[in-house]
Design an enzyme around this catalytic site. Structure first.
Site, PDB file in Angstrom:
ATOM      1  N   LYS A  80      42.339   5.236   4.593  1.00 65.84           N
ATOM      2  CA  LYS A  80      41.350   4.853   5.604  1.00 65.84           C
ATOM      3  C   LYS A  80      41.715   5.533   6.904  1.00 65.84           C
ATOM      4  CE  LYS A  80      37.790   1.980   5.449  1.00 65.84           C
ATOM      5  NZ  LYS A  80      36.936   1.717   4.311  1.00 65.84           N
ATOM      6  N   GLY A 181      23.615 -12.418   5.177  1.00 63.09           N
ATOM      7  CA  GLY A 181      23.561 -11.037   5.666  1.00 63.09           C
ATOM      8  C   GLY A 181      22.521 -10.225   4.928  1.00 63.09           C
ATOM      9  N   GLY A 183      21.637  -6.945   5.580  1.00 63.26           N
ATOM     10  CA  GLY A 183      21.769  -5.541   5.956  1.00 63.26           C
ATOM     11  C   GLY A 183      21.404  -4.655   4.777  1.00 63.26           C
ATOM     12  N   VAL A 185      23.041  -3.716   2.147  1.00 59.51           N
ATOM     13  CA  VAL A 185      23.380  -4.229   0.814  1.00 59.51           C
ATOM     14  C   VAL A 185      22.655  -5.558   0.549  1.00 59.51           C
ATOM     15  CG1 VAL A 185      25.234  -4.987  -0.719  1.00 59.51           C
ATOM     16  CG2 VAL A 185      25.645  -3.115   0.887  1.00 59.51           C
TER      17      VAL A 185
HETATM   18  P1  NAI Z   1      25.029  -3.820   7.436  1.00 53.76           P
HETATM   19  O1  NAI Z   1      25.707  -3.568   8.728  1.00 53.76           O
HETATM   20  O2  NAI Z   1      23.889  -2.952   7.019  1.00 53.76           O
HETATM   21  O3  NAI Z   1      24.537  -5.335   7.363  1.00 53.76           O
HETATM   22  C1  NAI Z   1      25.267  -6.433   7.776  1.00 53.76           C
HETATM   23  C2  NAI Z   1      24.258  -7.533   8.077  1.00 53.76           C
HETATM   24  O4  NAI Z   1      24.955  -8.738   8.334  1.00 53.76           O
HETATM   25  C3  NAI Z   1      23.387  -7.246   9.297  1.00 53.76           C
HETATM   26  O5  NAI Z   1      22.023  -7.427   8.971  1.00 53.76           O
HETATM   27  C4  NAI Z   1      23.857  -8.274  10.307  1.00 53.76           C
HETATM   28  O6  NAI Z   1      22.830  -8.685  11.196  1.00 53.76           O
HETATM   29  C5  NAI Z   1      24.285  -9.397   9.386  1.00 53.76           C
HETATM   30  N1  NAI Z   1      25.178 -10.385   9.989  1.00 53.76           N
HETATM   31  C6  NAI Z   1      26.093 -10.227  10.967  1.00 53.76           C
HETATM   32  N2  NAI Z   1      26.683 -11.400  11.249  1.00 53.76           N
HETATM   33  C7  NAI Z   1      26.137 -12.328  10.423  1.00 53.76           C
HETATM   34  C8  NAI Z   1      26.327 -13.712  10.220  1.00 53.76           C
HETATM   35  N3  NAI Z   1      27.213 -14.411  10.931  1.00 53.76           N
HETATM   36  N4  NAI Z   1      25.600 -14.350   9.266  1.00 53.76           N
HETATM   37  C9  NAI Z   1      24.700 -13.663   8.536  1.00 53.76           C
HETATM   38  N5  NAI Z   1      24.467 -12.338   8.684  1.00 53.76           N
HETATM   39  C10 NAI Z   1      25.182 -11.687   9.613  1.00 53.76           C
HETATM   40  O7  NAI Z   1      26.202  -3.756   6.340  1.00 53.76           O
HETATM   41  P2  NAI Z   1      26.077  -3.459   4.795  1.00 53.76           P
HETATM   42  O8  NAI Z   1      26.243  -2.004   4.551  1.00 53.76           O
HETATM   43  O9  NAI Z   1      24.908  -4.169   4.228  1.00 53.76           O
HETATM   44  O10 NAI Z   1      27.424  -4.125   4.242  1.00 53.76           O
HETATM   45  C11 NAI Z   1      27.531  -5.536   4.119  1.00 53.76           C
HETATM   46  C12 NAI Z   1      28.954  -5.913   3.716  1.00 53.76           C
HETATM   47  O11 NAI Z   1      29.268  -5.285   2.482  1.00 53.76           O
HETATM   48  C13 NAI Z   1      30.034  -5.476   4.708  1.00 53.76           C
HETATM   49  O12 NAI Z   1      31.068  -6.423   4.705  1.00 53.76           O
HETATM   50  C14 NAI Z   1      30.540  -4.166   4.107  1.00 53.76           C
HETATM   51  O13 NAI Z   1      31.886  -3.918   4.487  1.00 53.76           O
HETATM   52  C15 NAI Z   1      30.449  -4.487   2.625  1.00 53.76           C
HETATM   53  N6  NAI Z   1      30.314  -3.303   1.793  1.00 53.76           N
HETATM   54  C16 NAI Z   1      29.313  -2.409   2.011  1.00 53.76           C
HETATM   55  C17 NAI Z   1      29.213  -1.281   1.230  1.00 53.76           C
HETATM   56  C18 NAI Z   1      28.105  -0.301   1.431  1.00 53.76           C
HETATM   57  O14 NAI Z   1      27.973   0.611   0.601  1.00 53.76           O
HETATM   58  N7  NAI Z   1      27.280  -0.404   2.454  1.00 53.76           N
HETATM   59  C19 NAI Z   1      30.179  -1.005   0.153  1.00 53.76           C
HETATM   60  C20 NAI Z   1      31.146  -2.071  -0.052  1.00 53.76           C
HETATM   61  C21 NAI Z   1      31.218  -3.158   0.761  1.00 53.76           C
END
Ligand code: NAI
Length: 347
Positions: A80, A181, A183, A185
């Site tokens: 990382k 969440g 986002g 994913v």
């Molecule tokens: P993202 O940044 O697109 O989405 C995160 C979402 O969580 C956002 O919509 C945000 O508003 C929301 N959020 C923040 N605080 C919150 C809370 N207290 N309660 C509910 N929702 C909240 O991130 P993404 O890419 O969707 O990733 C999500 C998780 O999965 C992260 O922990 C990331 O590390 C993990 N992950 C993602 C991968 C990827 O390919 N994008 C791969 C492996 C793990």
């Protein structure tokens, strides 16, 4: 910080620091393990207060990547990078190019990519200085959010494996999933769960995303603070790390915890507590490996179809972890760690 002591505790091979006066770059790269192949893991940009804080984060995150890649059977180790900077700060191009030279100086022991605070266009700049980079424009991973989509697909399959383990059938009809969440994913995961017949409860501080999930999938929206209290079959953390902790565990009213977020357990013992509370935990680095599998397929020059086929292995891997947890009368979190440690112990 005793840097060598911290490396020893994390089991890390190499910790490198870089400072480039002209661009203002300050960065750390942790190569946790190259035992199975080059260390793969994204580059995070964050305004860490100190180099120590940045190094500790890099060590922790790199170790997680080793475990994730090994568990997925990939010929890669874990690494990382962290850049100590505000993503909204200046001199971005110069810093990223200096970072690219830093990556290149490791001669391929570390392969970088997108992580929190960095994006595809940043990797385009890094790629001007090194070939040891993924996620740049035109790469498989960068097309249409494929990494996040494949992560969601893997999490969905992992949820099916968890439902089968808990209820004896894979059917999601009549089951409720609470998705924390929405986002990249979480939103895709909702689509998979809805098409398989699950009812959804969702929470996200972004009300636009919540309205979208309600309109598209009939999801019931709740405040982010109360999603832990929702009665459901599956709780799917897809936002932040550390959400399984002393204050949230007693509130959970689910049978399964299975979601995409990295580092869900605040401390390892929270895995044991989930077990004692009668909840099946799908270890995060097993269920969310879809992204890293897709990156590996990308590095091999494969296609999106091949990535989707390879991600299907998440189902079987998770079933094996559940089986070993039963066999050795241990928690699923411990069973997963032991499995990886066996894989890494070989010559
Ligand atoms: P993202 O940044 O697109 O989405 C995160 C979402 O969580 C956002 O919509 C945000 O508003 C929301 N959020 C923040 N605080 C919150 C809370 N207290 N309660 C509910 N929702 C909240 O991130 P993404 O890419 O969707 O990733 C999500 C998780 O999965 C992260 O922990 C990331 O590390 C993990 N992950 C993602 C991968 C990827 O390919 N994008 C791969 C492996 C793990």
């Amino acid at each position: 910080m005793d840097a060598l002591g911290a490396m020893k505790d994390a089991g890390c091979e190499q910790l490198s620091f870089a400072r480039d006066a002209a661009s203002g770059l300050q960065a750390v790269i942790a190569v946790h393990s190259t035992k199975r192949g080059p260390a793969m893991g994204g580059c995070r940009m964050y305004p860490y207060a100190t180099g120590t804080e940045a190094a500790v984060d890099a060590l922790r995150l790199a170790r997680g990547m080793t475990y994730k890649s090994a568990m997925a059977g990939l010929p890669y180790g874990g690494g990382k990078a962290v850049i100590l900077a505000d993503p909204a700060g200046g001199k971005r191009e110069a810093r990223l190019r200096a970072f690219g030279r830093f990556v290149d100086s490791l001669g391929g022991r570390y392969i970088t990519g997108v992580d929190l605070g960095t994006e595809v266009t940043d990797m385009d700049l890094v790629a001007l200085e090194t070939k040891h980079v993924t996620d740049q424009t035109g790469s498989l991973c960068a097309s249409g959010n494929l990494t996040a989509e494949m992560t969601a697909y893997g999490v969905f399959l992992g949820i099916l494996a968890s439902v089968k383990e808990t209820f004896g059938t894979e059917s999601l009809a009549g089951r409720t999933a609470a998705v924390q969440g929405l986002g990249k994913v979480g939103a895709s995961l909702c689509r998979y769960l809805h098409s398989a017949g699950a009812s959804l409860v969702v929470a996200d501080p972004d009300v636009g995303k919540v309205h979208q999930a309600a309109a598209a999938y009939g999801a019931h929206a709740v405040d982010p603070d109360v999603i832990y209290d929702e009665a459901c079959d599956i709780f799917a953390p897809c936002a932040l790390g550390g959400v399984l902790n002393d204050s949230t565990l007693p509130r959970l009213r689910c049978r399964i915890v299975a979601g995409a977020a990295n580092n869900q357990l605040e401390r390892p013992e929270h895995g044991e507590r989930l077990e004692r509370l009668g909840m099946l935990y799908a270890p995060d680095y097993v269920i969310n490996a879809g992204g890293v599998i897709t990156t590996a397929v990308d590095l091999e020059g494969g296609t999106a179809k091949e990535a989707a086929q390879r991600v299907q292995a998440v189902y079987g891997t998770l079933r094996q972890v559940f089986h070993e947890a039963r066999l050795f009368r241990t928690s699923t979190a411990k069973a997963a760690d032991r499995r990886v440690e066996r894989l890494l112990a070989g010559p």
